[in-house]
Scaffold this motif. Structure first.
Motif, PDB file in Angstrom:
ATOM      1  N   PRO A  19      12.306 -17.299  -7.987  1.00 11.93           N
ATOM      2  CA  PRO A  19      11.573 -18.031  -6.949  1.00 11.93           C
ATOM      3  C   PRO A  19      10.179 -17.457  -6.714  1.00 11.93           C
ATOM      4  N   ASP A  20       9.275 -18.305  -6.297  1.00 12.51           N
ATOM      5  CA  ASP A  20       7.927 -17.884  -5.920  1.00 12.51           C
ATOM      6  C   ASP A  20       7.970 -17.570  -4.431  1.00 12.51           C
ATOM      7  N   ASP A  21       8.516 -16.394  -4.111  1.00 15.95           N
ATOM      8  CA  ASP A  21       8.802 -16.047  -2.723  1.00 15.95           C
ATOM      9  C   ASP A  21       8.039 -14.819  -2.226  1.00 15.95           C
ATOM     10  N   GLY A  22       7.019 -14.401  -2.981  1.00 13.81           N
ATOM     11  CA  GLY A  22       6.230 -13.246  -2.571  1.00 13.81           C
ATOM     12  C   GLY A  22       6.765 -11.932  -3.097  1.00 13.81           C
ATOM     13  N   HIS A  23       7.969 -11.918  -3.633  1.00  7.28           N
ATOM     14  CA  HIS A  23       8.531 -10.708  -4.221  1.00  7.28           C
ATOM     15  C   HIS A  23       7.988 -10.533  -5.638  1.00  7.28           C
ATOM     16  N   ARG A  24       8.012  -9.299  -6.114  1.00  3.16           N
ATOM     17  CA  ARG A  24       7.644  -9.016  -7.495  1.00  3.16           C
ATOM     18  C   ARG A  24       8.929  -8.829  -8.275  1.00  3.16           C
ATOM     19  N   PRO A  36       9.576  -6.033  -2.562  1.00  3.71           N
ATOM     20  CA  PRO A  36       9.011  -6.907  -1.531  1.00  3.71           C
ATOM     21  C   PRO A  36       7.498  -7.030  -1.676  1.00  3.71           C
ATOM     22  N   ALA A  37       6.943  -8.025  -1.024  1.00  2.00           N
ATOM     23  CA  ALA A  37       5.498  -8.206  -1.026  1.00  2.00           C
ATOM     24  C   ALA A  37       4.825  -6.951  -0.463  1.00  2.00           C
ATOM     25  N   PRO A  38       3.706  -6.539  -1.054  1.00  2.00           N
ATOM     26  CA  PRO A  38       3.031  -5.334  -0.583  1.00  2.00           C
ATOM     27  C   PRO A  38       2.367  -5.537   0.775  1.00  2.00           C
ATOM     28  N   VAL A  39       2.171  -4.418   1.477  1.00  3.38           N
ATOM     29  CA  VAL A  39       1.526  -4.426   2.789  1.00  3.38           C
ATOM     30  C   VAL A  39       0.021  -4.198   2.624  1.00  3.38           C
ATOM     31  N   PRO A  40      -0.777  -4.467   3.657  1.00  2.56           N
ATOM     32  CA  PRO A  40      -2.235  -4.337   3.541  1.00  2.56           C
ATOM     33  C   PRO A  40      -2.721  -2.971   3.045  1.00  2.56           C
ATOM     34  N   LYS A  41      -2.128  -1.874   3.511  1.00  3.27           N
ATOM     35  CA  LYS A  41      -2.573  -0.543   3.079  1.00  3.27           C
ATOM     36  C   LYS A  41      -2.409  -0.405   1.563  1.00  3.27           C
ATOM     37  N   HIS A  42      -1.291  -0.840   1.046  1.00  3.01           N
ATOM     38  CA  HIS A  42      -1.025  -0.816  -0.391  1.00  3.01           C
ATOM     39  C   HIS A  42      -2.087  -1.623  -1.131  1.00  3.01           C
ATOM     40  N   GLN A  43      -2.354  -2.824  -0.661  1.00  8.27           N
ATOM     41  CA  GLN A  43      -3.313  -3.696  -1.325  1.00  8.27           C
ATOM     42  C   GLN A  43      -4.735  -3.150  -1.258  1.00  8.27           C
ATOM     43  N   LYS A  44      -5.074  -2.478  -0.175  1.00  4.54           N
ATOM     44  CA  LYS A  44      -6.396  -1.864  -0.044  1.00  4.54           C
ATOM     45  C   LYS A  44      -6.590  -0.812  -1.129  1.00  4.54           C
ATOM     46  N   VAL A  45      -5.585   0.034  -1.330  1.00 10.80           N
ATOM     47  CA  VAL A  45      -5.668   1.079  -2.350  1.00 10.80           C
ATOM     48  C   VAL A  45      -5.728   0.452  -3.747  1.00 10.80           C
ATOM     49  N   VAL A  46      -4.908  -0.551  -3.997  1.00  9.25           N
ATOM     50  CA  VAL A  46      -4.934  -1.253  -5.283  1.00  9.25           C
ATOM     51  C   VAL A  46      -6.337  -1.795  -5.551  1.00  9.25           C
ATOM     52  N   LEU A 106       2.428   3.775  -4.430  1.00  6.70           N
ATOM     53  CA  LEU A 106       3.739   3.921  -3.799  1.00  6.70           C
ATOM     54  C   LEU A 106       3.812   3.195  -2.469  1.00  6.70           C
ATOM     55  N   SER A 107       4.982   2.666  -2.205  1.00  3.88           N
ATOM     56  CA  SER A 107       5.337   2.174  -0.878  1.00  3.88           C
ATOM     57  C   SER A 107       6.766   2.652  -0.650  1.00  3.88           C
ATOM     58  N   PRO A 108       7.224   2.693   0.599  1.00  4.13           N
ATOM     59  CA  PRO A 108       8.563   3.213   0.852  1.00  4.13           C
ATOM     60  C   PRO A 108       9.653   2.537   0.014  1.00  4.13           C
ATOM     61  N   SER A 109       9.496   1.240  -0.247  1.00  2.65           N
ATOM     62  CA  SER A 109      10.540   0.522  -0.982  1.00  2.65           C
ATOM     63  C   SER A 109      10.435   0.680  -2.492  1.00  2.65           C
ATOM     64  N   THR A 110       9.303   1.176  -3.014  1.00  6.65           N
ATOM     65  CA  THR A 110       9.147   1.278  -4.471  1.00  6.65           C
ATOM     66  C   THR A 110       9.009   2.697  -4.989  1.00  6.65           C
ATOM     67  N   ASP A 134      -0.138   7.889  -3.788  1.00  4.72           N
ATOM     68  CA  ASP A 134       0.609   7.869  -2.531  1.00  4.72           C
ATOM     69  C   ASP A 134      -0.407   7.641  -1.411  1.00  4.72           C
ATOM     70  N   PRO A 135      -0.480   6.415  -0.868  1.00  4.80           N
ATOM     71  CA  PRO A 135      -1.486   6.122   0.151  1.00  4.80           C
ATOM     72  C   PRO A 135      -1.197   6.793   1.495  1.00  4.80           C
ATOM     73  N   HIS A 136       0.024   7.237   1.703  1.00  2.00           N
ATOM     74  CA  HIS A 136       0.375   7.893   2.963  1.00  2.00           C
ATOM     75  C   HIS A 136      -0.052   9.351   2.970  1.00  2.00           C
ATOM     76  N   GLU A 137       0.041  10.004   1.814  1.00  2.00           N
ATOM     77  CA  GLU A 137      -0.400  11.399   1.698  1.00  2.00           C
ATOM     78  C   GLU A 137      -1.804  11.506   1.124  1.00  2.00           C
ATOM     79  N   LEU A 138      -2.413  10.354   0.793  1.00  2.00           N
ATOM     80  CA  LEU A 138      -3.718  10.334   0.131  1.00  2.00           C
ATOM     81  C   LEU A 138      -3.700  11.269  -1.073  1.00  2.00           C
ATOM     82  N   LYS A 139      -2.771  10.979  -2.001  1.00  2.00           N
ATOM     83  CA  LYS A 139      -2.554  11.830  -3.160  1.00  2.00           C
ATOM     84  C   LYS A 139      -2.528  10.991  -4.435  1.00  2.00           C
ATOM     85  N   LEU A 140      -3.106  11.548  -5.502  1.00  2.00           N
ATOM     86  CA  LEU A 140      -3.082  10.955  -6.830  1.00  2.00           C
ATOM     87  C   LEU A 140      -2.364  11.922  -7.764  1.00  2.00           C
ATOM     88  N   ILE A 141      -1.346  11.406  -8.457  1.00  2.00           N
ATOM     89  CA  ILE A 141      -0.597  12.186  -9.440  1.00  2.00           C
ATOM     90  C   ILE A 141      -0.879  11.554 -10.803  1.00  2.00           C
TER      91      ILE A 141
END
Length: 186
Positions: A19-24, A36-46, A106-110, A134-141
């Protein structure tokens, strides 16, 4: 969330009917992964990573954001948050070979999937560079393939520290700048 098809593994053809339901919807070795569909913080970093890579891309290479399918086989299809590929490797529909760089935010669900299953899949595909943000820790691995074809941790930077990438081309990444004005709210 992961699912297995009843009685058989999923194929990339099965993804056409999702389905075209916003999920990946992605596949790793026939196992369906639904995010699940990403949140704004995730999309900003992307978006910020894409712009940095896009601006630094030399002729013959291009940066893309999801959804662009990396489809190396009938049982695996991934959609990295950001990828860099050779223009000559792209088809009208997808990327049928390994990209030069795959980036997952990263997001909590992925997080668990990105750090384990996707990392292993990209390694098996032969993706030379794999970045996890990791947008929550502002970290790049940063992982890069070693001479044995295994990922080796080559950098882990946080906050205002910079990573000076050479693979797939020179670009400077500072995790704290990836959120822009979100940094103050993080």
């Amino acid at each position: 969330m992961t699912h297995k098809a009843s009685g058989r593994p999923y194929t990339v053809e099965d993804l056409e009917g999702m389905p075209d339901d916003g999920h990946r919807y992605e596949l790793i070795d026939g196992v369906l992964i639904v995010s699940p569909a990403p949140v704004p913080k995730h999309q900003k970093v992307v978006g910020e990573i894409f712009m940095l890579l896009h601006r630094a891309c030399p002729t013959g290479l291009s940066a893309f954001t999801a959804p662009l399918s990396v489809r190396p086989s009938s049982s695996t299809e991934l959609q990295p948050d950001v990828l860099v590929a050779r223009d000559e490797d792209l088809t009208e529909k997808d990327l049928p070979v390994a990209p030069l760089l795959a980036v997952e935010v990263l997001s909590p669900s992925t997080a668990l999937n990105d750090l384990n299953n996707k990392k292993a899949a990209y390694e098996r595909m032969g993706v030379p560079g794999y970045w996890v943000v990791d947008p929550h820790e502002l970290k790049l691995i940063v992982f890069e393939l070693d001479v044995r074809g295994c990922y080796e941790l080559v950098a882990e930077v946080k906050g205002e520290d910079a990573f000076e990438a050479t693979l797939p081309f020179p670009v400077r990444i500072v995790p704290a700048t990836l959120l822009g004005t979100w940094f103050d709210r993080a």
